[in-house]
Scaffold this motif. Structure first.
Motif, PDB file in Angstrom:
ATOM      1  N   LEU A 194      45.305  35.898  46.125  1.00  0.00           N
ATOM      2  CA  LEU A 194      45.546  34.804  47.173  1.00  0.00           C
ATOM      3  C   LEU A 194      44.355  34.973  48.083  1.00  0.00           C
ATOM      4  O   LEU A 194      44.097  33.734  48.927  1.00  0.00           O
ATOM      5  CB  LEU A 194      46.797  35.008  47.939  1.00  0.00           C
ATOM      6  CG  LEU A 194      48.121  34.556  46.916  1.00  0.00           C
ATOM      7  CD1 LEU A 194      49.464  34.695  48.054  1.00  0.00           C
ATOM      8  CD2 LEU A 194      48.069  33.200  46.387  1.00  0.00           C
ATOM      9  N   TYR A 195      43.650  35.762  48.313  1.00  0.00           N
ATOM     10  CA  TYR A 195      42.572  35.686  49.168  1.00  0.00           C
ATOM     11  C   TYR A 195      41.358  34.789  48.925  1.00  0.00           C
ATOM     12  O   TYR A 195      40.913  34.033  49.629  1.00  0.00           O
ATOM     13  CB  TYR A 195      41.925  37.213  49.450  1.00  0.00           C
ATOM     14  CG  TYR A 195      40.812  37.029  50.163  1.00  0.00           C
ATOM     15  CD1 TYR A 195      40.716  37.144  51.544  1.00  0.00           C
ATOM     16  CD2 TYR A 195      39.466  37.569  49.550  1.00  0.00           C
ATOM     17  CE1 TYR A 195      39.550  37.024  52.138  1.00  0.00           C
ATOM     18  CE2 TYR A 195      38.338  37.604  50.315  1.00  0.00           C
ATOM     19  CZ  TYR A 195      38.399  37.405  51.785  1.00  0.00           C
ATOM     20  OH  TYR A 195      37.153  37.458  52.467  1.00  0.00           O
ATOM     21  N   SER A 196      40.943  34.980  47.408  1.00  0.00           N
ATOM     22  CA  SER A 196      39.866  34.134  47.265  1.00  0.00           C
ATOM     23  C   SER A 196      40.201  32.893  45.871  1.00  0.00           C
ATOM     24  O   SER A 196      39.476  32.603  45.589  1.00  0.00           O
ATOM     25  CB  SER A 196      38.845  34.986  46.571  1.00  0.00           C
ATOM     26  OG  SER A 196      39.166  35.864  45.632  1.00  0.00           O
ATOM     27  N   ARG A 197      41.502  33.248  45.696  1.00  0.00           N
ATOM     28  CA  ARG A 197      42.003  32.363  44.421  1.00  0.00           C
ATOM     29  C   ARG A 197      41.416  32.710  43.195  1.00  0.00           C
ATOM     30  O   ARG A 197      41.255  32.108  42.088  1.00  0.00           O
ATOM     31  CB  ARG A 197      41.774  30.710  44.850  1.00  0.00           C
ATOM     32  CG  ARG A 197      42.402  30.386  45.792  1.00  0.00           C
ATOM     33  CD  ARG A 197      44.150  30.500  45.900  1.00  0.00           C
ATOM     34  NE  ARG A 197      44.815  29.735  46.738  1.00  0.00           N
ATOM     35  CZ  ARG A 197      45.192  30.084  47.970  1.00  0.00           C
ATOM     36  NH1 ARG A 197      44.807  31.560  48.475  1.00  0.00           N
ATOM     37  NH2 ARG A 197      45.974  29.208  49.012  1.00  0.00           N
ATOM     38  N   ALA A 198      40.696  34.119  43.098  1.00  0.00           N
ATOM     39  CA  ALA A 198      40.014  34.304  42.024  1.00  0.00           C
ATOM     40  C   ALA A 198      41.302  34.944  40.838  1.00  0.00           C
ATOM     41  O   ALA A 198      42.208  35.437  41.156  1.00  0.00           O
ATOM     42  CB  ALA A 198      39.002  35.455  42.026  1.00  0.00           C
ATOM     43  N   VAL A 199      40.950  34.684  39.597  1.00  0.00           N
ATOM     44  CA  VAL A 199      41.714  35.181  38.505  1.00  0.00           C
ATOM     45  C   VAL A 199      41.414  36.652  38.053  1.00  0.00           C
ATOM     46  O   VAL A 199      40.120  36.675  37.665  1.00  0.00           O
ATOM     47  CB  VAL A 199      41.802  34.445  37.247  1.00  0.00           C
ATOM     48  CG1 VAL A 199      42.605  34.879  36.183  1.00  0.00           C
ATOM     49  CG2 VAL A 199      42.202  32.946  37.474  1.00  0.00           C
ATOM     50  N   VAL A 200      41.990  37.490  38.796  1.00  0.00           N
ATOM     51  CA  VAL A 200      41.677  39.067  38.667  1.00  0.00           C
ATOM     52  C   VAL A 200      42.072  39.786  37.235  1.00  0.00           C
ATOM     53  O   VAL A 200      41.764  40.709  36.947  1.00  0.00           O
ATOM     54  CB  VAL A 200      42.019  39.600  39.881  1.00  0.00           C
ATOM     55  CG1 VAL A 200      41.362  39.118  40.955  1.00  0.00           C
ATOM     56  CG2 VAL A 200      43.483  39.711  40.080  1.00  0.00           C
ATOM     57  N   GLY A 201      43.148  39.013  36.622  1.00  0.00           N
ATOM     58  CA  GLY A 201      43.535  39.580  35.430  1.00  0.00           C
ATOM     59  C   GLY A 201      44.327  38.377  34.569  1.00  0.00           C
ATOM     60  O   GLY A 201      44.932  37.513  35.174  1.00  0.00           O
ATOM     61  N   TRP A 202      44.115  38.564  33.312  1.00  0.00           N
ATOM     62  CA  TRP A 202      44.749  37.665  32.316  1.00  0.00           C
ATOM     63  C   TRP A 202      44.715  38.234  31.047  1.00  0.00           C
ATOM     64  O   TRP A 202      44.279  39.236  30.699  1.00  0.00           O
ATOM     65  CB  TRP A 202      43.718  36.447  32.184  1.00  0.00           C
ATOM     66  CG  TRP A 202      42.164  36.588  31.743  1.00  0.00           C
ATOM     67  CD1 TRP A 202      41.266  37.036  32.679  1.00  0.00           C
ATOM     68  CD2 TRP A 202      41.708  37.129  30.588  1.00  0.00           C
ATOM     69  NE1 TRP A 202      40.330  37.420  32.139  1.00  0.00           N
ATOM     70  CE2 TRP A 202      40.489  37.436  30.577  1.00  0.00           C
ATOM     71  CE3 TRP A 202      42.395  37.052  29.146  1.00  0.00           C
ATOM     72  CZ2 TRP A 202      39.685  37.605  29.471  1.00  0.00           C
ATOM     73  CZ3 TRP A 202      41.628  37.463  28.045  1.00  0.00           C
ATOM     74  CH2 TRP A 202      40.334  37.701  28.137  1.00  0.00           C
ATOM     75  N   SER A 203      45.690  37.610  30.276  1.00  0.00           N
ATOM     76  CA  SER A 203      46.086  38.199  28.990  1.00  0.00           C
ATOM     77  C   SER A 203      46.658  36.774  28.086  1.00  0.00           C
ATOM     78  O   SER A 203      47.523  35.941  28.695  1.00  0.00           O
ATOM     79  CB  SER A 203      47.109  39.336  29.026  1.00  0.00           C
ATOM     80  OG  SER A 203      47.626  39.708  27.799  1.00  0.00           O
ATOM     81  N   MET A 204      46.503  37.057  26.862  1.00  0.00           N
ATOM     82  CA  MET A 204      46.817  36.063  26.088  1.00  0.00           C
ATOM     83  C   MET A 204      47.481  36.471  24.503  1.00  0.00           C
ATOM     84  O   MET A 204      46.736  37.553  24.409  1.00  0.00           O
ATOM     85  CB  MET A 204      45.547  34.949  25.534  1.00  0.00           C
ATOM     86  CG  MET A 204      45.217  34.038  26.854  1.00  0.00           C
ATOM     87  SD  MET A 204      43.850  32.995  26.314  1.00  0.00           S
ATOM     88  CE  MET A 204      42.494  34.168  26.592  1.00  0.00           C
TER      89      MET A 204
END
Length: 379
Positions: free
Chosen positions: A244-254
């Motif tokens: 929430l600080y920078s709205r960066a996607v820090v993790g993902w999985s598909m």
């Protein structure tokens, strides 16, 4: 030679052969066996005698000619209005362009009357058809199109304005919006907003976030959610973890299944990337994956504090929902994926190549998440 006296009726019929039937005087005289000089004299006398009637006919013919000319002009102006109706309320220069394009089809004076412009102004425009402002707008539009295309055709005027301002181009946002509207450069549109529904609080974890989406430091609060992507092979499920600080996607999985491992893989990437030194709140909805025992034990082992939205209330997890909305309207809705691997590659490019590093975010003063973190933390 004996002089022949012709009766008046004979003379009248002989004259009619010339004046009404259109035969030549010599031919008529030859057929009637008379002198052509006499016939010439009869025709001239007949015209002189009917002088009053001829004047009335001439006036009538002149009036008919005038009415025909007015009708022709009215029809031409009507055709002008049919073809030029889209420029009637436009600027004068737009009307001049229309006149130049149709000068071989309509009379110039008729177009001037229909479009309510001056002929002298048209000739002056022909000598110098583009003003300084028009030339400046054309030069600016080239830079606007470049920014728009580099954003993969998703930026509107606010973000394009930021791009140009960083490049040292001084112009107003309203001017950019006008030029984009004229060039039919449209930013992508989102989906309909979901209806608000009041939901019950979760029993697994309380709503610790309480919609406090603005965070002062990185790695204090993460939000996570799952969405699905259609392919010809079937559904592809995507989980993201957003700081929430920078709205960066820090993790993902598909993956092709929506099991708990999908969520744990995304959390593992976030922990591996960020290596938080203090406990992190992880906020989610009430999906079964986030309420499972494996999820809660994994959070406890990795110092993550679960938080859950109310049931059916998407606003409690609005940041994650907003990211999915941006992903789908800016990338997914433009493609038809044949295989899941095609979808994975495209989503990876959007997250890592565009969203985190390039895409401007309105919450971050039109900076990308990576640029925002570098500016604030100096890293």
């Amino acid at each position: 030679m004996k002089r022949v006296r012709y009766p008046a009726e004979f003379k009248a019929e002989a004259v009619k052969q010339v004046t009404e039937r259109g035969h030549g005087v010599v031919d008529v005289a030859k057929r009637l066996g008379m002198s052509d000089k006499s016939l010439y004299l009869w025709v001239r006398l007949a015209k002189e005698q009917s002088g009053v009637g001829t004047g009335e006919n001439a006036a009538l013919k002149a009036e008919v000619s005038r009415l025909k000319a007015e009708l022709k002009r009215a029809n031409e102006e009507r055709d002008n209005l049919k073809k030029g109706r889209h420029v009637l309320c436009q600027a004068v220069r737009v009307k001049y362009v229309f006149m130049a394009e149709h000068k071989d089809q309509f009379h110039l004076l008729s177009m001037c009357r229909a479009l309510r412009v001056q002929r002298s102004g048209y000739y002056a425009w022909k000598k110098k058809p583009k003003s300084k402002l028009t030339l400046a707008d054309e030069s600016l539009l080239v830079k606007i199109k470049q920014s728009f295309e580099e954003s993969q055709s998703i930026y509107g005027s606010p973000r394009v304005h930021c791009d140009l301002r960083e490049d040292g181009v001084l112009c107003g946002e309203k001017r950019i919006a006008r030029l984009m509207r004229q060039a039919n450069l449209r930013s992508v549109r989102g989906y309909k907003r979901p209806r608000f529904r009041v939901g019950m609080p979760a029993t697994t974890a309380p709503n610790r976030l309480q919609r406090e989406f603005t965070v002062a430091l990185p790695d204090q609060v993460w939000v996570t959610d799952i969405t699905y992507i259609r392919t010809h092979e079937g559904w592809l499920y995507l989980t993201v973890v957003i700081d929430l600080y920078s709205r960066a996607v820090v993790g993902w999985s598909m993956n092709s299944t929506m099991a708990t491992e999908l969520v744990l893989d995304a959390l593992m990437m976030a922990v591996w990337r960020r290596r938080p030194k203090t406990p992190v709140m992880i906020h989610s909805d009430q999906g079964s994956q986030f309420g499972s025992d494996d999820f809660n034990r994994w959070c406890k082992d990795n110092h993550l504090v679960p938080s859950m939205s109310r049931r059916g209330n998407c606003w409690d997890n609005a940041v994650a929902e907003f990211f999915f909305s941006s992903l789908k309207k800016e990338r997914i809705k433009r493609h038809i994926y044949v295989t899941r691997q095609d979808a994975k590659s495209d989503v990876f490019d959007y997250i890592e190549g565009f969203y985190n590093r390039v895409r401007r975010h309105s919450h971050l003063d039109q900076l990308s998440p990576l640029a925002f973190e570098q500016l604030r933390t100096g890293s």
